[in-house]
Design a protein around this motif. Structure first.
Motif, PDB file in Angstrom:
ATOM      1  N   TRP A 122       0.836  -1.202   0.000  1.00 47.89           N
ATOM      2  CA  TRP A 122       0.000   0.000   0.000  1.00 47.89           C
ATOM      3  C   TRP A 122       0.871   1.253   0.000  1.00 47.89           C
ATOM      4  N   TYR A 123       1.861   1.275   0.894  1.00 52.73           N
ATOM      5  CA  TYR A 123       2.704   2.460   1.015  1.00 52.73           C
ATOM      6  C   TYR A 123       3.694   2.572  -0.147  1.00 52.73           C
ATOM      7  N   LEU A 124       4.066   1.414  -0.720  1.00 56.65           N
ATOM      8  CA  LEU A 124       4.923   1.455  -1.901  1.00 56.65           C
ATOM      9  C   LEU A 124       4.184   2.116  -3.067  1.00 56.65           C
ATOM     10  N   TYR A 125       2.924   1.763  -3.247  1.00 55.29           N
ATOM     11  CA  TYR A 125       2.134   2.395  -4.318  1.00 55.29           C
ATOM     12  C   TYR A 125       1.963   3.890  -4.043  1.00 55.29           C
ATOM     13  N   SER A 126       1.731   4.254  -2.784  1.00 50.69           N
ATOM     14  CA  SER A 126       1.590   5.673  -2.442  1.00 50.69           C
ATOM     15  C   SER A 126       2.872   6.441  -2.763  1.00 50.69           C
ATOM     16  N   ALA A 127       4.026   5.830  -2.456  1.00 50.60           N
ATOM     17  CA  ALA A 127       5.307   6.493  -2.740  1.00 50.60           C
ATOM     18  C   ALA A 127       5.525   6.620  -4.240  1.00 50.60           C
ATOM     19  N   ARG A 128       5.172   5.580  -5.009  1.00 54.87           N
ATOM     20  CA  ARG A 128       5.328   5.643  -6.465  1.00 54.87           C
ATOM     21  C   ARG A 128       4.409   6.693  -7.068  1.00 54.87           C
ATOM     22  N   LYS A 129       3.222   6.822  -6.514  1.00 61.16           N
ATOM     23  CA  LYS A 129       2.294   7.840  -7.012  1.00 61.16           C
ATOM     24  C   LYS A 129       2.861   9.242  -6.778  1.00 61.16           C
ATOM     25  N   LYS A 130       3.433   9.459  -5.616  1.00 63.47           N
ATOM     26  CA  LYS A 130       4.049  10.758  -5.345  1.00 63.47           C
ATOM     27  C   LYS A 130       5.290  10.961  -6.209  1.00 63.47           C
ATOM     28  N   GLY A 131       6.016   9.873  -6.499  1.00 60.10           N
ATOM     29  CA  GLY A 131       7.149   9.989  -7.411  1.00 60.10           C
ATOM     30  C   GLY A 131       6.718  10.395  -8.810  1.00 60.10           C
ATOM     31  N   ILE A 157       7.927  20.063  -5.082  1.00 60.89           N
ATOM     32  CA  ILE A 157       8.744  18.856  -5.168  1.00 60.89           C
ATOM     33  C   ILE A 157       9.286  18.483  -3.788  1.00 60.89           C
ATOM     34  N   ARG A 158       9.720  19.480  -3.022  1.00 60.69           N
ATOM     35  CA  ARG A 158      10.210  19.198  -1.672  1.00 60.69           C
ATOM     36  C   ARG A 158       9.097  18.669  -0.784  1.00 60.69           C
ATOM     37  N   GLU A 159       7.887  19.201  -0.941  1.00 65.02           N
ATOM     38  CA  GLU A 159       6.753  18.709  -0.155  1.00 65.02           C
ATOM     39  C   GLU A 159       6.466  17.244  -0.488  1.00 65.02           C
ATOM     40  N   LYS A 160       6.469  16.905  -1.787  1.00 63.05           N
ATOM     41  CA  LYS A 160       6.244  15.518  -2.191  1.00 63.05           C
ATOM     42  C   LYS A 160       7.370  14.617  -1.695  1.00 63.05           C
ATOM     43  N   GLY A 161       8.599  15.119  -1.713  1.00 63.31           N
ATOM     44  CA  GLY A 161       9.714  14.338  -1.206  1.00 63.31           C
ATOM     45  C   GLY A 161       9.568  14.025   0.277  1.00 63.31           C
ATOM     46  N   LYS A 162       9.076  14.995   1.033  1.00 61.67           N
ATOM     47  CA  LYS A 162       8.829  14.762   2.467  1.00 61.67           C
ATOM     48  C   LYS A 162       7.752  13.691   2.654  1.00 61.67           C
ATOM     49  N   GLU A 163       6.699  13.735   1.839  1.00 60.83           N
ATOM     50  CA  GLU A 163       5.644  12.731   1.945  1.00 60.83           C
ATOM     51  C   GLU A 163       6.149  11.339   1.566  1.00 60.83           C
ATOM     52  N   ILE A 164       7.048  11.273   0.586  1.00 64.50           N
ATOM     53  CA  ILE A 164       7.637   9.973   0.218  1.00 64.50           C
ATOM     54  C   ILE A 164       8.454   9.411   1.379  1.00 64.50           C
ATOM     55  N   ASN A 165       9.200  10.257   2.070  1.00 66.37           N
ATOM     56  CA  ASN A 165       9.972   9.790   3.223  1.00 66.37           C
ATOM     57  C   ASN A 165       9.050   9.267   4.322  1.00 66.37           C
ATOM     58  N   THR A 166       7.871   9.868   4.455  1.00 69.77           N
ATOM     59  CA  THR A 166       6.892   9.355   5.421  1.00 69.77           C
ATOM     60  C   THR A 166       6.403   7.973   5.013  1.00 69.77           C
ATOM     61  N   ASP A 167       6.172   7.771   3.711  1.00 67.43           N
ATOM     62  CA  ASP A 167       5.771   6.443   3.228  1.00 67.43           C
ATOM     63  C   ASP A 167       6.872   5.419   3.451  1.00 67.43           C
ATOM     64  N   ILE A 168       8.117   5.830   3.262  1.00 69.86           N
ATOM     65  CA  ILE A 168       9.239   4.911   3.486  1.00 69.86           C
ATOM     66  C   ILE A 168       9.296   4.491   4.953  1.00 69.86           C
ATOM     67  N   LYS A 169       9.005   5.417   5.848  1.00 72.10           N
ATOM     68  CA  LYS A 169       8.971   5.071   7.272  1.00 72.10           C
ATOM     69  C   LYS A 169       7.854   4.067   7.559  1.00 72.10           C
ATOM     70  N   LYS A 170       6.697   4.244   6.921  1.00 73.05           N
ATOM     71  CA  LYS A 170       5.592   3.303   7.113  1.00 73.05           C
ATOM     72  C   LYS A 170       5.932   1.930   6.552  1.00 73.05           C
ATOM     73  N   ILE A 171       6.658   1.900   5.435  1.00 73.43           N
ATOM     74  CA  ILE A 171       7.099   0.614   4.880  1.00 73.43           C
ATOM     75  C   ILE A 171       8.026  -0.084   5.863  1.00 73.43           C
ATOM     76  N   ALA A 172       8.907   0.685   6.521  1.00 77.96           N
ATOM     77  CA  ALA A 172       9.803   0.092   7.519  1.00 77.96           C
ATOM     78  C   ALA A 172       9.019  -0.473   8.696  1.00 77.96           C
ATOM     79  N   ILE A 173       7.903   0.181   9.061  1.00 75.84           N
ATOM     80  CA  ILE A 173       7.079  -0.329  10.157  1.00 75.84           C
ATOM     81  C   ILE A 173       6.420  -1.646   9.779  1.00 75.84           C
ATOM     82  N   THR A 174       6.010  -1.770   8.512  1.00 75.25           N
ATOM     83  CA  THR A 174       5.329  -2.995   8.080  1.00 75.25           C
ATOM     84  C   THR A 174       6.236  -4.216   8.129  1.00 75.25           C
ATOM     85  N   ASN A 175       7.562  -4.020   8.226  1.00 77.40           N
ATOM     86  CA  ASN A 175       8.450  -5.169   8.334  1.00 77.40           C
ATOM     87  C   ASN A 175       8.249  -5.938   9.639  1.00 77.40           C
ATOM     88  N   PHE A 176       7.600  -5.294  10.630  1.00 82.40           N
ATOM     89  CA  PHE A 176       7.311  -5.963  11.900  1.00 82.40           C
ATOM     90  C   PHE A 176       5.966  -6.683  11.873  1.00 82.40           C
TER      91      PHE A 176
END
Length: 475
Positions: free
Chosen positions: A157-166, A301-320
């Motif tokens: 889910w968060y990977l798709y969200s990050a790709r959409k922002k990309g 672009i910086r705002e979208k980059g910040k949102e992508i970093n938030t998605d990356i953090k959520k992806i790291a949480i899903t590893n648990f």
């Protein structure tokens, strides 16, 4: 038959998808390029030059391809939500059939009171101790279709969200590249016009110097001046010729740079039309800053980059968290030893990471720090945007002041030239003084046009900072 038809359909479908490739763009020949430019006439306006640049510039075409790649990355990420279907086939050939040997239990001894007839006793003595049965055919084939779909995989889910922002970032980068290309074209266009305007001044300066040289030669013959004074005038004439030749070389290089930006043949000449400049009333600085905070591409672009970093953090949480996948399929086997050669199967699998060397923990810590970097970068870009808009606003005001001064100077020199022209008609002044006045008029005209070009460039930079096109009225 149903299974074979399904297999053929899948093969045709995959073959059709594999052939869905973009066509290669062929190189444009010189003749095709000339025919392409014919629709614009013998000369090019600024609007037409920008239109050509947006259509042919190589850097902008690369940005468009990068946007398409980002869109494909988003579609690839979306594919994680859909079931994956695989078709498999296998053929096996053995050198010998595989048989299974089964031992037979021995018969207990009969009591002496129950003697068997001789014929039966002979048969029992000939029974084998084991028997063999075929387990696998000497050759067999297996065909199957399997499918699986994620039931609970939060990282997708968060990977798709990050790709959409990309993808959104790529579109913003393409839009910003398009505007910067327009500003670059304007800069090269106006530089060519400035060199052409300067050439008129240099030509008239040369004419005035040559007229002075002719008078000096006459004066030397009548001993009105000394020889060194004539050489001084000749040196002035040579310097004017050098300046004119330098101007022509710079003009040639400037046109080549513009044609490189337009992706045109560098050896073909182009004629540019002069651009009319209209001074517009500037909005307040506060309004410009507000517009830039809402429309500036770099800030978005910086705002979208910040949102992508938030998605990356959520992806790291899903590893648990556990991952659950549902699967199933159909399998057909030609082995004749099987009572049922085809069957359906299904399965549910789940995976939960318990310990992997603290990788998940460190990935989460890394993602948290990347999110913090995104916040700080956005804050820095916010302040940078306000500073750039303020600087661009001041540059526009300064350019407008120089333009007003150059306009007044041009009006004065134009009146002076009219007076000198009238004096020359009644032979009150000679050629030298007239060409000198004409050169000063051309200098004033050149300064006015350069001030117009500087104003256009300053206003274009301010427009880009606010998220608008640098060319007023452009799309």
């Amino acid at each position: 038959m149903k299974i074979k038809s399904l297999i053929v359909f899948l093969i045709l479908f995959l073959f059709g998808c594999s052939n869905n490739k973009p066509k290669d763009e062929k190189l444009v020949t010189v003749q095709e390029e000339r025919e392409y430019l014919q629709k614009y006439g013998t000369s090019l306006s600024l609007d037409e030059v920008i239109e050509i640049a947006r259509d042919r510039n190589l850097d902008l075409r690369i940005k468009r391809l990068e946007t398409e790649i980002a869109s494909l990355d988003r579609k690839i990420a979306f594919g994680n939500f859909l079931p994956s279907i695989t078709l498999g086939a296998n053929y096996t050939k053995l050198d010998d059939p595989i048989n299974l040997e089964m031992g037979l239990p021995s018969l207990p001894p009969l009591p002496p009171t129950l003697p068997l007839p001789p014929q039966v006793g002979g048969l029992l003595s000939k029974l084998p101790k084991s028997i063999e049965t075929k387990l696998v055919d000497e050759s067999f084939q297996t065909v199957g279709i399997a499918a699986q779909i994620p039931i609970f995989v939060p990282s997708t889910w968060y990977l798709y969200s990050a790709r959409k922002k990309g993808e959104d970032i790529s579109k913003l980068a393409e839009s910003f590249a398009d505007k910067m290309l327009q500003l670059q074209v304007m800069s090269e266009y106006f530089y060519i016009l400035a060199l052409e305007s300067e050439r008129e001044t240099l030509v008239n300066n040369l004419k005035s110097s040559e007229e002075l040289e002719r008078k000096a030669e006459v004066s030397l013959k009548v001993e009105g001046i000394l020889d060194w004074e004539l050489k001084k005038v000749q040196t002035l004439v040579e310097s004017q010729k050098i300046s004119l030749n330098k101007n022509e070389r710079e003009l040639k290089i400037a046109k080549m740079k513009l044609k490189r930006t337009l992706n045109l043949n560098l050896q073909e000449d182009i004629v540019l039309e002069k651009n009319e400049t209209k001074v517009v009333e500037l909005p307040s600085l506060e309004e410009c800053v507000y517009n830039s905070l809402n429309g500036n591409e770099l800030l978005k672009i910086r705002e979208k980059g910040k949102e992508i970093n938030t998605d990356i953090k959520k992806i790291a949480i899903t590893n648990f968290l556990p991952k659950i996948i549902l699967g199933g399929g159909y399998l057909n086997n030609s082995n004749s030893t099987l009572a049922d050669p085809d069957f359906l199967f299904g399965h549910v699998s789940g995976v939960l990471s318990i310990f992997n060397g603290f990788k998940n923990v460190n990935e989460y810590k890394k993602a948290v720090r990347r999110e913090k970097i995104g916040e700080l970068t956005l804050e820095k870009q916010f302040m940078t945007t306000v500073l750039e808009v303020t600087r661009a606003y001041d540059n526009v005001e300064t350019a407008q002041e120089f333009l007003n001064m150059a306009e007044k100077n041009y009006q004065a020199e134009m009146g002076r030239l009219k007076q000198k022209s009238a004096e020359k008609r009644v032979e009150m002044i000679g050629e030298e003084e007239y060409y000198k006045a004409l050169a000063e008029y051309n200098t004033a005209l050149s300064l006015k046009e350069k001030a117009q070009y500087q104003y256009e460039m300053a206003y274009g930079a301010l427009s880009i900072a606010m998220g608008n096109n640098p060319l007023r009225g452009g799309k």
